[in-house]
Scaffold this active site. Structure first.
Site, PDB file in Angstrom:
ATOM      1  N   LYS A 171      11.434  -8.894  40.306  1.00 52.25           N
ATOM      2  CA  LYS A 171      10.435  -9.235  39.285  1.00 52.25           C
ATOM      3  C   LYS A 171      10.581  -8.308  38.089  1.00 52.25           C
ATOM      4  CE  LYS A 171       6.351  -8.170  37.939  1.00 52.25           C
ATOM      5  NZ  LYS A 171       6.471  -8.455  36.503  1.00 52.25           N
ATOM      6  N   GLU A 244       9.395   5.166  41.906  1.00 50.22           N
ATOM      7  CA  GLU A 244       9.857   6.016  40.789  1.00 50.22           C
ATOM      8  C   GLU A 244       8.820   5.862  39.690  1.00 50.22           C
ATOM      9  OE1 GLU A 244      12.096   8.107  40.842  1.00 50.22           O
ATOM     10  OE2 GLU A 244      13.575   7.485  42.321  1.00 50.22           O
ATOM     11  N   CYS A 278      10.975   7.812  30.901  1.00 50.31           N
ATOM     12  CA  CYS A 278      10.257   8.568  31.940  1.00 50.31           C
ATOM     13  C   CYS A 278      10.598  10.049  31.888  1.00 50.31           C
ATOM     14  CB  CYS A 278      10.562   7.993  33.318  1.00 50.31           C
ATOM     15  SG  CYS A 278      12.323   7.889  33.669  1.00 50.31           S
ATOM     16  N   GLU A 377       0.673  11.030  30.705  1.00 49.89           N
ATOM     17  CA  GLU A 377       2.015  10.718  30.234  1.00 49.89           C
ATOM     18  C   GLU A 377       1.914  10.165  28.806  1.00 49.89           C
ATOM     19  OE1 GLU A 377       4.204   7.428  32.091  1.00 49.89           O
ATOM     20  OE2 GLU A 377       6.023   8.624  31.842  1.00 49.89           O
TER      21      GLU A 377
END
Ligand code: NAD
Length: 492
Positions: A171, A244, A278, A377
């Site tokens: 997906k 992750e 990331c 983040e």
């Protein structure tokens, strides 16, 4: 306008509900893709289960021979792929080109090394008794990926999962469905059997439905928040998960570092892919003696970056992927300014490029630990720079986060580098380098940045169950520890 279908059991099928994919540089609709729901997911997982019965029986070398063709095909189609990546998620063409090249390299690496990595261990016990391990496929793997590396991240799970004998339901992100569909087409065109790879486009609910389906494993890359939801939703099924997740990496510059190299590395690391990476250094810490020079150089280089449509080969910084991401970033910068941070440059929407989701790269100084840019983040082009006095303070500041993905340390002193690498709470440390990626090196974080590893031999072993087999060739009719327990008691 592109029209996206679902790849189920080797056939492309349309569905009733569709969603739009936008070009973030212009805001224009690139195409409409299928929004898969529970019914489509059930049908797809069934097709993948059926295909797995024969795929897992093929020899690993046979599977690798098929997968290696993906690597070649990616290079053959690199022109169209890099254009599609840039148009669907906004990054500059040169970065999209690197993504295609790296993906090909990584697929070839797994195809070449897979057989060795999947060899079990022989474990001698005694002259008549030995054990060995066998790595067996987990079954059907649901692969759910984000938009920021829409080709690389899917393939670094798809390639090892398939080589290990699993079949896949993939997906893609709802922001990059067409790169996801292209992955399905490539796999089909190089001759992967029907049902071995399936592609279901859709949104978060589609992903949730996949997690709740009859899947055997979920390999997920994305935000920590979604990772936690996946973990909760996997609890009832107890299927395997690999996560992750997000990061807030520290970039630590000691006064003995090559300052020019550190500035170049920090500016590129922080702003490439428009800061939507990331492992981008989201918190930059500089030793106080060199802080002024570092900040001056960093701001100068940031001002020189060329902002524009990623299709223009001169562009350094494209648009952010979506309006939603840009709004989130604006709130984080506003919070920092309200609490006393200074904006040294940028930090606003682009004055002329109004149609796309552009944001001028910003440098923040005077940041403090209470600001959201230091706690959450920051997934966009904002660099938060602060100062430290000594190594202990640098370590304390760097570890002061829920995240633990990577870190980058800049020093010419190897003792400093080694000490920092052991004390930083994260899964990867780069010394005098930033954001490098090699298929031979393990990838992954700790704390709220996830669990499990991608790449290297560890990456392929995420997709197998370890079976222990013990064989006894001795002629003993019984064992000392078998019944009856009373046999050694005197008088019995
Ligand atoms: P996201 O978590 O919003 O979405 C990721 C994927 O999960 C998408 O395909 C989405 O449709 C799907 N999804 C959303 N809700 C779901 C649910 N409840 N159940 C199942 N699937 C669901 O993340 P994003 O915005 O696409 O990506 C950015 C994030 O990914 C950042 O946090 C970034 O740090 C992280 N990331 C991590 C790595 C790494 O290697 N650690 C690499 C790239 C990106």
């Amino acid at each position: 306008m592109l029209d996206g279908k679902l790849l189920i059991g080797g056939k492309w099928k349309t569905c009733d509900r569709k969603f739009e994919s936008l070009n973030p540089a212009t805001g224009e609709v690139l195409g409409k893709a299928c929004l898969a729901g529970n019914d489509e997911i059930t049908e797809t997982v069934k097709a993948a289960k059926l295909a797995q019965k024969s795929w897992k029986r093929t020899d690993v070398s046979e599977r690798a021979k098929i997968i290696i063709r993906i690597g070649d095909e990616l290079l053959k189609r690199s022109q169209e792929l890099k254009n599609l990546i840039t148009m669907e998620m906004g990054r500059p063409l040169s970065e999209s080109n690197t993504e295609v090249r790296k993906t090909s390299e990584m697929v070839q690496y797994f195809a070449n090394e897979g057989k060795t990595f999947l060899e079990g261990d022989a474990i001698p016990i005694n002259p008549h008794n030995f054990s060995f391990t066998r790595f067996e496929p987990v079954g059907v793997v649901g692969i759910i990926k984000p938009w920021n590396y829409p080709l690389l991240l899917p393939f670094w799970a798809i390639a090892p999962a398939l080589i290990a004998g699993n079949t896949v339901v993939f997906k893609p992100s709802d922001l990059t469905p067409f790169v996801g569909i292209e992955i399905g087409k490539i796999c089909q065109d190089i001759g992967i059997p029907d049902g071995v790879i399936n592609v279901v486009t859709g949104d978060g609910l589609t992903g949730k439905s996949l997690v709740s389906s009859d899947i055997d494993m979920i390999s997920f890359t994305g935000s920590s928040e979604t990772g936690k939801n996946i973990m909760k939703n996997s609890a009832d099924k107890l299927h395997r998960i690999s996560l992750e997740l997000g990061g807030s990496d520290a970039f630590i510059v000691f006064k003995d570092a090559d300052i020019e190299g550190a500035i170049n590395g920090a500016v590129w690391g922080r702003f490439m892919n428009c800061g939507q990476v990331c492992i981008s250094p989201k918190r930059i810490f500089v030793e106080d003696d060199i802080a002024d020079n570092f900040i001056e150089g960093f701001v100068k280089k940031t001002r020189e970056l060329v902002i524009g449509n990623g299709l223009d080969p001169c562009t350094d910084i494209g648009p952010m992927v979506s309006m939603v991401q840009r709004e989130k970033l604006k709130l984080q910068v506003e919070d920092a300014v309200r609490k006393g941070a200074m904006i040294e440059c940028g930090g606003k929407e682009h004055l002329t490029l109004k149609a796309g989701f552009y944001y001028e790269p910003a440098v923040l100084t005077g940041v403090t630990p209470d600001m959201s840019v230091m706690n959450e983040e920051v997934f966009g082009p904002v660099a938060a720079i602060s100062v430290f006095k000594n190594m202990d303070e640098a370590i304390a500041l760097a570890n002061r986060t829920i995240y633990g993905l990577g870190a980058s340390v800049w020093t010419k002193n190897l003792d400093t580098a080694m000490s920092m690498s052991s004390q930083l709470e994260c899964g990867m440390v780069w010394v005098n380098d930033i954001c490098t990626l090699h298929p031979q090196c393990p990838w992954g974080g700790i704390k709220h940045s996830g669990m499990g590893k991608d790449l290297a031999k560890y990456g392929i072993r995420e997709f197998v169950s370890i079976k222990h087999v013990n064989i006894n060739l001795g002629s003993d009719k019984t064992r000392a520890w078998w019944f009856p327990y009373g046999k050694y008691i005197k008088g019995r």
